[in-house]
Scaffold this active site. Structure first.
Site, PDB file in Angstrom:
ATOM      1  N   ASN A   1      20.075 141.312  56.169  1.00  0.00           N
ATOM      2  CA  ASN A   1      21.201 141.278  57.084  1.00  0.00           C
ATOM      3  C   ASN A   1      22.531 141.299  56.311  1.00  0.00           C
ATOM      4  O   ASN A   1      22.597 141.833  55.207  1.00  0.00           O
ATOM      5  CB  ASN A   1      21.103 140.089  58.054  1.00  0.00           C
ATOM      6  CG  ASN A   1      21.563 140.449  59.446  1.00  0.00           C
ATOM      7  OD1 ASN A   1      22.696 140.883  59.646  1.00  0.00           O
ATOM      8  ND2 ASN A   1      20.688 140.278  60.424  1.00  0.00           N
ATOM      9  N   ARG A   2      23.582 140.723  56.889  1.00  0.00           N
ATOM     10  CA  ARG A   2      24.936 140.963  56.387  1.00  0.00           C
ATOM     11  C   ARG A   2      25.494 139.800  55.576  1.00  0.00           C
ATOM     12  O   ARG A   2      25.291 138.632  55.920  1.00  0.00           O
ATOM     13  CB  ARG A   2      25.881 141.257  57.566  1.00  0.00           C
ATOM     14  CG  ARG A   2      25.539 142.551  58.289  1.00  0.00           C
ATOM     15  CD  ARG A   2      26.330 142.715  59.580  1.00  0.00           C
ATOM     16  NE  ARG A   2      26.082 144.032  60.152  1.00  0.00           N
ATOM     17  CZ  ARG A   2      25.074 144.309  60.998  1.00  0.00           C
ATOM     18  NH1 ARG A   2      24.239 143.341  61.365  1.00  0.00           N
ATOM     19  NH2 ARG A   2      24.907 145.534  61.463  1.00  0.00           N
TER      20      ARG A   2
ATOM     21  N   HIS B   1      21.637 144.326  54.103  1.00  0.00           N
ATOM     22  CA  HIS B   1      20.240 144.470  53.663  1.00  0.00           C
ATOM     23  C   HIS B   1      20.122 144.724  52.166  1.00  0.00           C
ATOM     24  O   HIS B   1      19.308 145.530  51.712  1.00  0.00           O
ATOM     25  CB  HIS B   1      19.554 145.568  54.449  1.00  0.00           C
ATOM     26  CG  HIS B   1      19.398 145.269  55.911  1.00  0.00           C
ATOM     27  ND1 HIS B   1      19.126 144.003  56.379  1.00  0.00           N
ATOM     28  CD2 HIS B   1      19.473 146.076  57.020  1.00  0.00           C
ATOM     29  CE1 HIS B   1      19.034 144.045  57.704  1.00  0.00           C
ATOM     30  NE2 HIS B   1      19.244 145.279  58.115  1.00  0.00           N
TER      31      HIS B   1
ATOM     32  N   HIS C   1      11.752 145.223  58.094  1.00  0.00           N
ATOM     33  CA  HIS C   1      12.542 145.897  59.130  1.00  0.00           C
ATOM     34  C   HIS C   1      11.655 146.841  59.955  1.00  0.00           C
ATOM     35  O   HIS C   1      12.021 147.992  60.199  1.00  0.00           O
ATOM     36  CB  HIS C   1      13.700 146.660  58.492  1.00  0.00           C
ATOM     37  CG  HIS C   1      14.945 146.676  59.317  1.00  0.00           C
ATOM     38  ND1 HIS C   1      14.974 147.157  60.609  1.00  0.00           N
ATOM     39  CD2 HIS C   1      16.208 146.260  59.035  1.00  0.00           C
ATOM     40  CE1 HIS C   1      16.206 147.060  61.081  1.00  0.00           C
ATOM     41  NE2 HIS C   1      16.972 146.507  60.156  1.00  0.00           N
ATOM     42  N   ALA C   2      10.503 146.340  60.397  1.00  0.00           N
ATOM     43  CA  ALA C   2       9.600 147.142  61.224  1.00  0.00           C
ATOM     44  C   ALA C   2      10.256 147.485  62.556  1.00  0.00           C
ATOM     45  O   ALA C   2      10.885 146.641  63.189  1.00  0.00           O
ATOM     46  CB  ALA C   2       8.306 146.381  61.461  1.00  0.00           C
TER      47      ALA C   2
ATOM     48  N   GLU D   1      13.515 140.687  63.046  1.00  0.00           N
ATOM     49  CA  GLU D   1      13.666 140.418  61.620  1.00  0.00           C
ATOM     50  C   GLU D   1      13.791 138.908  61.400  1.00  0.00           C
ATOM     51  O   GLU D   1      14.807 138.309  61.731  1.00  0.00           O
ATOM     52  CB  GLU D   1      14.904 141.137  61.078  1.00  0.00           C
ATOM     53  CG  GLU D   1      14.924 142.627  61.344  1.00  0.00           C
ATOM     54  CD  GLU D   1      16.344 143.170  61.401  1.00  0.00           C
ATOM     55  OE1 GLU D   1      17.051 143.086  60.379  1.00  0.00           O
ATOM     56  OE2 GLU D   1      16.749 143.665  62.474  1.00  0.00           O
TER      57      GLU D   1
END
Length: 349
Positions: A79-80, A105, A179-180, A314
């Site tokens: 993530n960020r 990511h 990250h499916a 996620e």
């Protein structure tokens, strides 16, 4: 009994890519050595038909040329990270930017673009695969030499377990996820907005103009973020208050369970197939992303990918938790071990 088979899956930048398939006789899961990427998850629907519930591509080149991190292992930080910087031990670290001013990511050369050393291992009577990566000190700007291992195993009751460990020789940041992109009606079946979702979370973290948490933790009650009972995704996806920023659901939920224990975090049901996905995690948060920014392109077997044709769940430490001190911390000290578990279990209604 789960067995593992392998086959060549093309090449990338002069290196061979291998596809490893775990098969228990009812469900099969394929993982690519590039990015430790989940390439397919095939299981039976309520009618006994085999359905691939994972979006992906047929070649490594497609994975590397399209955005979205489809199926990839994400690191060093999922993530960020706002402004692509964080403070650790009195020092400010500037990491690589790849989403305006954010690090997203892990940056432009995150784990999704790295080759993992994959070995077939035995867990009890079943075979599994262990994917290992050595991430050098200051790679993408993150301190410490880090060794990451992700073990993928598939049980007889169709539970795909992702068991992550990491160690470091210097204090650093570690926040790993996968990250499916799921569509429980099957890849190429169209939108997921008619899926039903339940998230075991009474709170969520609202975002600012950079799609990073503001630091607030708000109740979901009475809002479009309330998935405490099964709710059709379409009911609220176009009413999120920050629609101009997120384009729909792309938020972190604060799970209602003790971190460090494996707990049920979310359940999702495909409206056509009756396939139910149960998501478990030991981590404190889960990002529900409804595919609002998906690439319009061709996927596996020539199927079309469109906006909102898949969803992601996620498991994670909260976004930008490196800079919000009262959020659960993703910092890992030298000599200590990071460990988390995520399970995606497939069931039929």
């Amino acid at each position: 009994m789960t067995k593992v088979t392998t086959r060549p899956f093309g090449s990338w930048e002069g290196r061979d890519v291998t596809l490893y398939t775990l098969d228990n006789g009812e469900t099969s899961v394929s993982v690519m050595s590039l990015g430790a990427t989940l390439q397919s998850i095939c299981t039976k629907d309520k009618e006994g038909n085999t359905v691939d519930v994972l979006l992906g591509y047929d070649t490594p080149q497609e994975y590397m040329s399209h955005g979205g991190y489809l199926g990839a292992c994400i690191g060093r930080h999922a993530n960020r990270i706002k402004n692509a910087s964080f403070d650790l031990n009195g020092k400010t670290y500037q990491v690589n930017k790849n989403e305006n001013n954010n690090n997203l990511h892990g940056g432009p050369n995150g784990y999704d673009r790295r080759f993992f050393d994959v070995q077939v291992i035995t867990l009890g009577e079943d075979q599994a695969i262990a994917c290992k990566l050595y991430d050098e000190d200051m790679s993408a700007g993150f301190p410490g030499n880090v060794t990451v291992t992700v073990v993928y195993s598939l049980s007889a009751d169709n539970a795909l377990k992702l068991d992550y460990t990491a160690s470091t020789d210097a204090d650093t940041v570690v926040n790993l996820t996968n990250h499916a992109y799921f569509n429980l009606n099957g890849s190429g079946s169209g939108t997921i907005v008619n899926h039903k979702m339940k998230i075991y979370a009474p709170f969520y973290t609202p975002v600012d103009e950079d799609c990073c948490p503001t630091g607030e933790i708000l109740s979901v009650k009475g809002t479009v973020f309330d998935f405490t009972d099964f709710t059709t995704i379409a009911d609220g996806i176009d009413q999120v208050p920050d629609m101009a920023i997120t384009g729909g659901y792309d938020h972190n939920w604060v799970l209602d369970a003790p971190a460090g224990q494996l707990n049920l975090a979310a359940e999702t049901i495909g409206d056509k197939t009756g396939i139910r996905l149960k998501t478990y995690t030991t981590l404190p948060g889960i990002q529900f992303y409804a595919g609002n920014g998906m690439d319009e392109c061709k996927g596996k077997n020539g199927v079309d990918h469109h906006k909102r044709d898949a969803f992601c769940l996620e498991t994670q430490y909260f976004p930008n938790s490196t800079s919000i001190p009262f959020f659960p911390t993703p910092f890992l000290k030298a000599g200590e071990t990071y460990h988390s578990v995520t399970v995606y279990q497939l069931c039929k209604e």
